[in-house]
Design a protein around this motif. Sequence first.
Motif, PDB file in Angstrom:
ATOM      1  N   UNK A  80       0.868  -1.179   0.000  1.00  0.00           N
ATOM      2  CA  UNK A  80       0.000   0.000   0.000  1.00  0.00           C
ATOM      3  C   UNK A  80       0.906   1.231   0.000  1.00  0.00           C
ATOM      4  N   UNK A  81       1.352   1.566  -1.201  1.00  0.00           N
ATOM      5  CA  UNK A  81       2.339   2.630  -1.397  1.00  0.00           C
ATOM      6  C   UNK A  81       1.736   3.710  -2.285  1.00  0.00           C
ATOM      7  N   UNK A  82       2.071   4.954  -1.976  1.00  0.00           N
ATOM      8  CA  UNK A  82       1.734   6.078  -2.844  1.00  0.00           C
ATOM      9  C   UNK A  82       2.977   6.448  -3.623  1.00  0.00           C
ATOM     10  N   UNK A  83       2.861   6.471  -4.935  1.00  0.00           N
ATOM     11  CA  UNK A  83       3.986   6.795  -5.820  1.00  0.00           C
ATOM     12  C   UNK A  83       3.672   8.090  -6.560  1.00  0.00           C
ATOM     13  N   UNK A  84       4.500   9.104  -6.346  1.00  0.00           N
ATOM     14  CA  UNK A  84       4.351  10.382  -7.033  1.00  0.00           C
ATOM     15  C   UNK A  84       5.445  10.479  -8.098  1.00  0.00           C
ATOM     16  N   UNK A  85       5.031  10.418  -9.355  1.00  0.00           N
ATOM     17  CA  UNK A  85       5.945  10.572 -10.485  1.00  0.00           C
ATOM     18  C   UNK A  85       5.823  12.017 -10.969  1.00  0.00           C
ATOM     19  N   UNK A  86       6.774  12.817 -10.592  1.00  0.00           N
ATOM     20  CA  UNK A  86       6.684  14.266 -10.751  1.00  0.00           C
ATOM     21  C   UNK A  86       7.439  14.727 -11.993  1.00  0.00           C
ATOM     22  N   UNK A  87       6.837  15.653 -12.714  1.00  0.00           N
ATOM     23  CA  UNK A  87       7.513  16.329 -13.823  1.00  0.00           C
ATOM     24  C   UNK A  87       7.882  15.359 -14.940  1.00  0.00           C
ATOM     25  N   UNK A  88       6.891  14.582 -15.380  1.00  0.00           N
ATOM     26  CA  UNK A  88       7.121  13.596 -16.440  1.00  0.00           C
ATOM     27  C   UNK A  88       7.152  14.279 -17.803  1.00  0.00           C
ATOM     28  N   UNK A  89       7.994  13.741 -18.682  1.00  0.00           N
ATOM     29  CA  UNK A  89       8.098  14.295 -20.027  1.00  0.00           C
ATOM     30  C   UNK A  89       6.939  13.819 -20.902  1.00  0.00           C
ATOM     31  N   UNK A  90       6.734  12.487 -20.914  1.00  0.00           N
ATOM     32  CA  UNK A  90       5.714  11.923 -21.778  1.00  0.00           C
ATOM     33  C   UNK A  90       5.301  10.561 -21.235  1.00  0.00           C
ATOM     34  N   UNK A  91       4.355   9.939 -21.900  1.00  0.00           N
ATOM     35  CA  UNK A  91       3.832   8.651 -21.440  1.00  0.00           C
ATOM     36  C   UNK A  91       4.898   7.562 -21.496  1.00  0.00           C
ATOM     37  N   UNK A  92       5.820   7.639 -22.451  1.00  0.00           N
ATOM     38  CA  UNK A  92       6.844   6.608 -22.568  1.00  0.00           C
ATOM     39  C   UNK A  92       7.775   6.612 -21.366  1.00  0.00           C
ATOM     40  N   UNK A  93       8.010   7.777 -20.792  1.00  0.00           N
ATOM     41  CA  UNK A  93       8.854   7.842 -19.607  1.00  0.00           C
ATOM     42  C   UNK A  93       8.134   7.264 -18.391  1.00  0.00           C
TER      43      UNK A  93
END
Length: 901
Positions: A357-370
Amino acid sequence: MKAEYRVLGPLQVLLDGEPVTVPGGRCRVLLATLLLRANEVVSVGELVKRLWDGAPPAQERAHKTLQMVVNRLRQALGAAGCVTTHGGGYMAEIAPEQLDLTRFRALAEQGEPHAALALWRGPVLADVVSEPLHRDDVPALLEEHAAVLERRIDQDLTRDTAVLVPELRSLVQKHPLRETFWAQLVLALHRSDQQAEALAVYDEVRGLLARELGVEPGRRLREAHRQVLGGEVPPDVVPRQLPAGVRHFVGRERELARIGAAVEARRGEPVLISAINGIGGVGKTALAVRWAHQHADRFPDGQLHVNLRGFDVQAEPVDPVSVARDLLIALGTPPGAVPSSRDALLTAYRAALAPRRVLLVLDNARDAEQVRPLLPGGTAPLVLITSRNRLGELVTGQGAQLIDLDVLDAGQAVELLTGRIGTARVGAEPGAVRRLVKRCGGLPLALGIVAARAVWGDSLTTLADELDQERLGALDVDDDPATGVRGVFSWSLRSVSAVAARVFVLLGLHPGPEFTVDAVASLAAVRPAQARKAIDELVAGNLVETGENGRFSQHDLLRDYAAERAALLPEAERAAAVRRMFDHYLHTSMRAAAQVRSVAADPPVPPPVARAVVVPVAGLAAASEWFEAERATLLRVVTHAVGEKADDVAWALAFSMHLPVLRSGDLAAAKALNLQGLAAAERAGDRWGRARLHRACSGTCIAARELDQAERHLLAALALDEGDDAAEVTLSRGLGQVHVFQGRPDRAVAALLAVRDKAERVADEVERANYLATLGDYLGLAGDHDRALAVGEQARAVLRASDRAPGSVTCRNLESLAALHLRAGRHAEAVALYEESIGLLRSMRATYNLAHSLVLLGKVHQEMGDSEQCEAHLQEAEAIIGDRDDASSQDVRAELNAVRG
């Protein structure tokens, strides 16, 4: 001028960092009372009661005396004055940043208990003599402190628990009825393998509660007791990576509600809140972090945050495989156990996340492939993604929800300024406020910069006039606040000192993603103390952000702007600053590398240029910590050096970083680094550098089992190092390792015997021992057991006599001898040698080597007829490798299956 007020310890007032004398007696009581209720009107009647402890003189005399106290306090404070008169009372009118109590509460709310507690300097207001103050106000502050201390210890319980035991024993003595501290002590003892003591402490507090309160232990204590009885030890690492939230967060209620509603509607499916999207500086990260802090308790297995740097002007977006590796380590996987292949690593990453039960914040992504490779399976994790792009592909592919974030409206912008500089100032100059808000285009980043200037600056009207005069026509775009805001940046930069402004511009030459005081001092050719003062100015002006462990960073837009300004510097000044920065990293890396290597091998480079700060790094632990903290920056510096045609720096820095990066388990990064360094050495025409980078490339290829490539690099290095005895011996050991992996131990022995005379001439005792240990190992694999035993014992004697023998060499020597004794039927000697090696491997945290050694020890017990011990060792090895499919894991798994038959 900058005034600060401190109540979390002795009462202090500072003006531009210098203390202001506050008169004793009622002046101190008055100021302390107003500061504890900052920006609130305290009535004259209440102040009279406080100053005279409930027994004031006649009303008229008391009021006149209070006025005299106020006037005396104002005179003493001078430019640091904050006491204002309001109908029927007085108020300390200050910005939140000026008061340590306000900052403490904000940091605590943002989930930063360590930073919050660092603001406490001792007993609260110990130098203010007032019984009512210490009876009515101070106890509530002490309760706040204790609650934040509990949260800090909860975070520390996921790390090194043993060091918490003495602190917690002291705390339960000071707070004998505070059950949380007792529960934390029970868990700290339990997780430090002191189960009996943990149970004794539980019995102690249970008896205390029964005697004093007549109650049984509460839920948290009972849960801690249950974990001890059940032998449960939660995962050692529960990551808490969320950055501090924005202190004055306004608006966004609709967006926060949408995230919450999506979570509630998950119904067993993972939810992706992608495209919290909008222009730079609009507050995407602030929104994601705000929601994350508000709901962190929903994710007991941790909160992960990574800045993907999708719009970094000076570097490529972060590789998702590198991100997955770092997150795996944050979740508790030892660096040495991280799979080396891309597919295996991503599989292990998703497997680690799926049940948590983890919250993952992927911040400042370039695009969907990243982003896509980092999306977990399972139903437990939740992912928040921010990006300047909408990432619409995730809607159709992964069912993501899109949240478009617009600029703040005028009302919200005014609310943000009000929170930063106070109601009184905003209400006094409404016209100026409207002008400032309009110029900032509703961007929270720009509004924060304006507010920071307003806290210490002139009137709002003066600030608005200055900003209206700032014209950057070539850079301003009417319909894009993110570019038009450059005018705000320029205006703000003119408000700081000349040194701070120069530091800001020179930061445009730094490749990022983070920087330290020493790096800034090198860039600017100033002393570290001056650099720190300049950085503090930029932090106060919202032009630089404070990170962890003495590190700093900048918002993307500010980095862009700094780079634009740096490009306008004279070429000579720019080149000199970059060279100082390069030498800071290169020579500090060389010092750290000297602690990591067993044999000295500093690259032959010139000494650092003047004013480049070289950090002293003493000891293996300090060197490892420095490399881990600087790894991302160092990799960028190598690339930056190549771009600047500084090939001498690029190859030498790549060489000094080789071992730490390789040992981190990130083989992809190690391989790219070595090839980049080799190309730079070839362009520079440096023979020594070419030889060492070929050697580094071979080490990475061997680790990846790319044996043909490894052999080519070793042969190239041998050709370059011909005539250097020590180098030829080292490279021959590498060739022998390749031959062993190819199943040709006889060729491995031949390669080493060919350089035996040279090995005996090598002056370094560790290198001689390394050669002997390797030769003994290969002789044993080739079937020459008697010679192998003799050479192995010779190596062991040298290693025992050395106070700097590398653990890896010692372990290989021990296990080679153990295998020889096993072949001769001397099982007891073999067990003793394997157990000695395993103990050393455990202390080194050499995960894969440990798994391999456990299988070998299991095999000995199998031959001795002890199936129970055999299976115990095999199960531990199996648990270490899990379901990974990299080359090392495959080797261990094959050995394990062979033992089990």
